[in-house]
Design a protein around this motif. Structure first.
Motif, PDB file in Angstrom:
ATOM      1  N   HIS A   1      56.529  33.065  77.160  1.00  0.00           N
ATOM      2  CA  HIS A   1      56.053  33.237  75.800  1.00  0.00           C
ATOM      3  C   HIS A   1      57.151  33.869  74.950  1.00  0.00           C
ATOM      4  N   HIS A   2      56.956  33.775  73.639  1.00  0.00           N
ATOM      5  CA  HIS A   2      57.934  34.332  72.705  1.00  0.00           C
ATOM      6  C   HIS A   2      57.265  34.584  71.372  1.00  0.00           C
ATOM      7  N   VAL A   3      57.752  35.577  70.652  1.00  0.00           N
ATOM      8  CA  VAL A   3      57.295  35.873  69.295  1.00  0.00           C
ATOM      9  C   VAL A   3      58.526  35.994  68.409  1.00  0.00           C
ATOM     10  N   THR A   4      58.548  35.285  67.286  1.00  0.00           N
ATOM     11  CA  THR A   4      59.692  35.390  66.380  1.00  0.00           C
ATOM     12  C   THR A   4      59.710  36.754  65.706  1.00  0.00           C
ATOM     13  N   GLY A   5      60.841  37.078  65.100  1.00  0.00           N
ATOM     14  CA  GLY A   5      61.034  38.380  64.490  1.00  0.00           C
ATOM     15  C   GLY A   5      60.192  38.606  63.249  1.00  0.00           C
ATOM     16  N   LEU A   6      60.247  39.847  62.767  1.00  0.00           N
ATOM     17  CA  LEU A   6      59.500  40.252  61.584  1.00  0.00           C
ATOM     18  C   LEU A   6      60.453  40.691  60.490  1.00  0.00           C
ATOM     19  N   SER A   7      60.042  40.478  59.236  1.00  0.00           N
ATOM     20  CA  SER A   7      60.799  40.979  58.088  1.00  0.00           C
ATOM     21  C   SER A   7      59.855  41.737  57.167  1.00  0.00           C
TER      22      SER A   7
ATOM     23  N   GLY B   1      51.005  29.683  67.452  1.00  0.00           N
ATOM     24  CA  GLY B   1      50.039  30.341  66.589  1.00  0.00           C
ATOM     25  C   GLY B   1      50.628  31.614  66.024  1.00  0.00           C
ATOM     26  N   THR B   2      50.005  32.127  64.979  1.00  0.00           N
ATOM     27  CA  THR B   2      50.454  33.377  64.364  1.00  0.00           C
ATOM     28  C   THR B   2      49.271  34.317  64.279  1.00  0.00           C
ATOM     29  N   PHE B   3      49.410  35.495  64.867  1.00  0.00           N
ATOM     30  CA  PHE B   3      48.362  36.507  64.785  1.00  0.00           C
ATOM     31  C   PHE B   3      48.405  37.129  63.384  1.00  0.00           C
ATOM     32  N   LEU B   4      47.376  36.864  62.590  1.00  0.00           N
ATOM     33  CA  LEU B   4      47.319  37.373  61.221  1.00  0.00           C
ATOM     34  C   LEU B   4      46.202  38.377  61.008  1.00  0.00           C
TER      35      LEU B   4
ATOM     36  N   GLY C   1      56.601  36.771  62.982  1.00  0.00           N
ATOM     37  CA  GLY C   1      55.768  37.043  64.140  1.00  0.00           C
ATOM     38  C   GLY C   1      54.992  35.826  64.617  1.00  0.00           C
ATOM     39  N   HIS C   2      55.656  34.674  64.724  1.00  0.00           N
ATOM     40  CA  HIS C   2      55.005  33.444  65.154  1.00  0.00           C
ATOM     41  C   HIS C   2      55.112  33.321  66.675  1.00  0.00           C
TER      42      HIS C   2
ATOM     43  N   GLU D   1      64.270  41.229  65.517  1.00  0.00           N
ATOM     44  CA  GLU D   1      63.586  40.500  66.574  1.00  0.00           C
ATOM     45  C   GLU D   1      62.522  41.391  67.220  1.00  0.00           C
ATOM     46  N   LEU D   2      61.415  40.784  67.621  1.00  0.00           N
ATOM     47  CA  LEU D   2      60.365  41.531  68.314  1.00  0.00           C
ATOM     48  C   LEU D   2      60.633  41.622  69.804  1.00  0.00           C
ATOM     49  N   VAL D   3      61.211  40.578  70.373  1.00  0.00           N
ATOM     50  CA  VAL D   3      61.448  40.546  71.824  1.00  0.00           C
ATOM     51  C   VAL D   3      62.930  40.231  72.059  1.00  0.00           C
ATOM     52  N   PRO D   4      63.756  41.263  72.173  1.00  0.00           N
ATOM     53  CA  PRO D   4      65.198  41.036  72.348  1.00  0.00           C
ATOM     54  C   PRO D   4      65.522  40.220  73.589  1.00  0.00           C
ATOM     55  N   GLU D   5      64.598  40.186  74.583  1.00  0.00           N
ATOM     56  CA  GLU D   5      64.859  39.413  75.801  1.00  0.00           C
ATOM     57  C   GLU D   5      64.659  37.914  75.610  1.00  0.00           C
ATOM     58  N   GLY D   6      64.140  37.500  74.441  1.00  0.00           N
ATOM     59  CA  GLY D   6      63.970  36.084  74.160  1.00  0.00           C
ATOM     60  C   GLY D   6      62.755  35.491  74.852  1.00  0.00           C
ATOM     61  N   ILE D   7      62.769  34.176  75.065  1.00  0.00           N
ATOM     62  CA  ILE D   7      61.668  33.504  75.750  1.00  0.00           C
ATOM     63  C   ILE D   7      61.588  34.040  77.172  1.00  0.00           C
ATOM     64  N   HIS D   8      60.409  34.510  77.568  1.00  0.00           N
ATOM     65  CA  HIS D   8      60.338  35.230  78.842  1.00  0.00           C
ATOM     66  C   HIS D   8      58.931  35.225  79.419  1.00  0.00           C
TER      67      HIS D   8
END
Length: 260
Positions: free
Chosen positions: A227-233, A209-212, A194-195, A167-174
């Motif tokens: 805001h929130h960003v999904t995790g990365l793999s 959106g997704t920063f690409l 990273g969406h 996860e990128l933001v362990p605090e979740g939606i914040h």
């Protein structure tokens, strides 16, 4: 909030040399997603991107991240005095980054110390142009534009180890509590995910959106939404990373104070 900026006001040079005029959009929606393809960077500024990008390779460890064997987060953080009329950015004394437990359920209540932003970063002309671009687009009343603001700068890199997800933001939606903030992608190398999503305060989605591409950006009224960003793999055979620049503004003693 009201604003003295009118839709027909010509865009200042600080906007026209960087990207689209977002003032109407931010006044109405309080957020704006900007594609790097829509930027109009002056060639002299664009030529300084590589120097700016290189500084993410010199960030300091974030011991509070908790990525285990999956991921590492490095970062720098500094506060600056920002004078909107001139664009002058003066570093303030080192300060810990602090959020209350109410604002950050993961590491709230902890004074987090990171390395200061390097001089070569905050004197980079492109960096300074991004700071001015973000601020000059904001729907802020004229009476507050003549005052010295506090500009908070976060440089963040998330490195994902081969074959791992984190996860990128362990605090979740914040919300981070800043009156206004700009997020700019600096690098994205060999990672998936990273969406990004912007939400109302009640966590209803507003935009996704997704920063690409480097300099894909989001400017938003952080204090009024979440805001929130999904995790990365990363692939099994190699790791990757994602670099982000966060530029935030606050004005103590005014309606534009940060929620802590």
């Amino acid at each position: 909030m009201t604003t003295a900026v009118q839709p027909h006001t010509p865009a200042p040079d600080t906007i026209t040399t960087v990207g689209p005029d977002l003032r109407d959009r931010l006044r109405e929606d309080r957020y704006a997603l900007v594609s790097a393809a829509d930027l109009t960077l002056d060639p002299a500024l664009a030529a300084r991107f590589d120097d700016l990008q290189a500084s993410w390779g010199r960030l300091t460890p974030d011991v509070h991240f908790g990525g285990g064997d999956r991921a590492v987060r490095t970062r720098r953080y500094s506060d600056f005095a920002f004078t909107p009329a001139t664009g002058e950015l003066v570093p303030l004394d080192h300060v810990a980054y602090y959020q209350s437990a109410e604002m950050n359920a993961f590491v709230g209540g902890i004074e987090r110390h990171f390395g200061d932003v390097e001089e070569s970063t905050y004197t980079n002309p492109l960096f300074l142009a991004l700071v001015r671009y973000d601020f000059d687009n904001l729907p802020i009343e004229e009476e507050y534009r003549d005052r010295a603001w506090v500009c908070q700068i976060h440089q963040i890199r998330i490195e994902i180890n081969p074959g791992k997800y984190n996860e990128l933001v362990p605090e979740g939606i914040h919300s981070d509590g800043y009156p206004w903030a700009g997020l700019h992608l600096i690098s994205r190398v060999d990672v998936e995910g990273g969406h990004s999503t912007v939400f109302t305060w009640d966590e209803e989605p507003l935009a996704k959106g997704t920063f690409l591409t480097p300099l894909d950006s989001l400017i938003f009224e952080d204090r009024a939404m979440k805001h929130h960003v999904t995790g990365l793999s990363a692939a099994e055979d190699k790791g990757g990373y994602r670099d982000v620049l966060a530029i935030s503004f606050s004005l103590p003693g005014s309606p534009y104070e940060t929620l802590v």
